[in-house]
Motif scaffolding. Structure first.
Motif, short mmCIF file in Angstrom:
data_model
loop_
_atom_site.label_atom_id
_atom_site.label_comp_id
_atom_site.label_asym_id
_atom_site.label_seq_id
_atom_site.Cartn_x
_atom_site.Cartn_y
_atom_site.Cartn_z
N LEU A 154 8.88 17.72 -1.84
CA LEU A 154 7.95 17.73 -2.97
C LEU A 154 8.62 17.27 -4.27
O LEU A 154 8.01 16.56 -5.07
CB LEU A 154 7.36 19.14 -3.15
N SER A 155 9.86 17.66 -4.48
CA SER A 155 10.52 17.26 -5.72
C SER A 155 10.80 15.76 -5.75
O SER A 155 10.90 15.17 -6.83
CB SER A 155 11.81 18.05 -5.93
N ALA A 156 10.93 15.12 -4.59
CA ALA A 156 11.10 13.67 -4.56
C ALA A 156 9.83 12.98 -5.07
O ALA A 156 9.90 12.03 -5.87
CB ALA A 156 11.43 13.19 -3.16
N PHE A 157 8.67 13.47 -4.63
CA PHE A 157 7.42 12.88 -5.08
C PHE A 157 7.13 13.22 -6.54
O PHE A 157 6.55 12.41 -7.27
CB PHE A 157 6.28 13.32 -4.16
N ALA B 164 -2.56 19.30 -4.55
CA ALA B 164 -3.10 18.70 -3.33
C ALA B 164 -1.98 18.26 -2.40
O ALA B 164 -2.06 18.45 -1.17
CB ALA B 164 -3.99 17.52 -3.68
N LEU B 165 -0.92 17.69 -2.96
CA LEU B 165 0.20 17.27 -2.12
C LEU B 165 0.85 18.48 -1.45
O LEU B 165 1.18 18.44 -0.26
CB LEU B 165 1.23 16.51 -2.96
N ALA B 166 1.00 19.58 -2.19
CA ALA B 166 1.59 20.78 -1.61
C ALA B 166 0.73 21.35 -0.50
O ALA B 166 1.25 21.88 0.50
CB ALA B 166 1.81 21.82 -2.70
N ARG B 167 -0.60 21.24 -0.64
CA ARG B 167 -1.49 21.74 0.41
C ARG B 167 -1.44 20.87 1.66
O ARG B 167 -1.49 21.38 2.78
CB ARG B 167 -2.94 21.77 -0.10
N LYS B 168 -1.37 19.57 1.46
CA LYS B 168 -1.53 18.64 2.58
C LYS B 168 -0.23 18.29 3.27
O LYS B 168 -0.24 17.89 4.44
CB LYS B 168 -2.22 17.36 2.07
N LEU B 169 0.88 18.41 2.57
CA LEU B 169 2.16 18.11 3.19
C LEU B 169 2.55 19.28 4.10
O LEU B 169 2.47 20.43 3.67
CB LEU B 169 3.23 17.89 2.12
N ILE C 107 0.87 -1.17 0.00
CA ILE C 107 0.00 0.00 0.00
C ILE C 107 0.91 1.22 0.00
O ILE C 107 1.60 1.50 0.98
CB ILE C 107 -0.92 0.03 1.23
N ASP C 108 0.92 1.94 -1.10
CA ASP C 108 1.92 2.99 -1.36
C ASP C 108 1.23 4.34 -1.46
O ASP C 108 0.16 4.46 -2.05
CB ASP C 108 2.63 2.65 -2.69
N GLY C 109 1.87 5.36 -0.89
CA GLY C 109 1.34 6.71 -1.04
C GLY C 109 2.14 7.69 -0.22
O GLY C 109 2.80 7.33 0.76
N ALA C 110 2.10 8.96 -0.62
CA ALA C 110 2.74 10.02 0.16
C ALA C 110 2.09 10.09 1.53
O ALA C 110 0.92 9.73 1.70
CB ALA C 110 2.62 11.35 -0.57
N PRO C 111 2.81 10.57 2.55
CA PRO C 111 2.27 10.56 3.92
C PRO C 111 0.86 11.14 4.08
O PRO C 111 0.06 10.58 4.83
CB PRO C 111 3.31 11.36 4.71
N PRO C 112 0.50 12.25 3.39
CA PRO C 112 -0.86 12.78 3.60
C PRO C 112 -1.97 11.83 3.16
O PRO C 112 -3.12 11.99 3.61
CB PRO C 112 -0.87 14.06 2.75
N THR C 113 -1.69 10.85 2.31
CA THR C 113 -2.73 9.91 1.89
C THR C 113 -2.98 8.83 2.93
O THR C 113 -3.91 8.03 2.79
CB THR C 113 -2.36 9.23 0.56
#
Length: 208
Positions: free
Chosen positions: A172-175, A159-164, A30-36
């Protein structure tokens, strides 16, 4: 591309039913950036699979990080280090994924490293026959990690920029690199748009 709206409970129902019906699916990522919150989805899937009769062992990739001296060799906020160097992918494969594969020993180490204390976790091996391991974490696909099924929770760049948290914006550049190089939304067995955590959308038709 065709996305199908689903609720979080429906996503849990669909994935758990598929895994429960397939005894050959023993390694689920189960993969996803931390905010997910991939850990929450993995926990929910684990609870449902247990009710469906499949023993579950929960594994967090965060417990298979390298020592701080290696992770932060290029500094604590280097995005390429986070992408390439933080996870001890070899240990995760050796201690969890290979043993749960075909003809594997089923002898699994649930935790290797405590990143908070920067010391070995000193966990005991677990004999996990006839079950499934659910591994949650970030940036897991495209590394050659052996697995039988994968779910990716995808966030758009805004969305990632808002939630991270702002303190994590250096990552952010890693994602962004992960999206560009691996395309996890499309390579996962189940790709999920998760900009709205209550209104998910499953990718049913991925581009070739």
């Amino acid at each position: 591309m065709r996305f199908r709206p689903v609720s979080p409970p429906t996503l849990v129902d669909e994935v758990s039913a598929l895994v429960a019906d397939r005894p050959d699916l023993t390694r689920v990522i189960i993969d996803g950036a931390p905010p997910t919150r991939p850990d929450v989805l993995a926990d929910d899937l684990g609870e449902r699979l247990r009710l469906l009769g499949r023993p579950v062992l929960r594994i967090s990739a965060a417990d298979f990080l390298r020592a701080a001296s290696l992770r932060f060799e290029r500094g604590r906020t280097d995005p390429d280090a986070r992408y390439d160097d933080w996870l001890d992918a070899g240990a995760l494969r050796r201690e969890v994924l290979d043993p749960m594969g075909p003809d594997g020993s089923r002898r699994v180490l649930p935790r290797l490293w405590n990143a908070e204390t920067d010391r070995a976790a000193r966990a005991d091996y677990v004999d996990h026959r006839d079950g499934v391991v659910l591994v949650d974490g970030e940036l897991l696909l495209g590394r050659g990690l052996p697995h039988d099924y994968s779910v990716h929770l995808w966030l758009s760049t805004p969305a990632l920029a808002r939630k991270l948290p702002e303190s994590e914006h250096w990552a952010l550049s890693a994602f962004a690199r992960y999206d560009a190089e691996v395309r996890p939304l499309y390579v996962a067995d189940t790709g999920v748009r998760a900009d709205d955590p209550l209104r998910l959308a499953v990718l049913d038709d991925a581009p070739v």
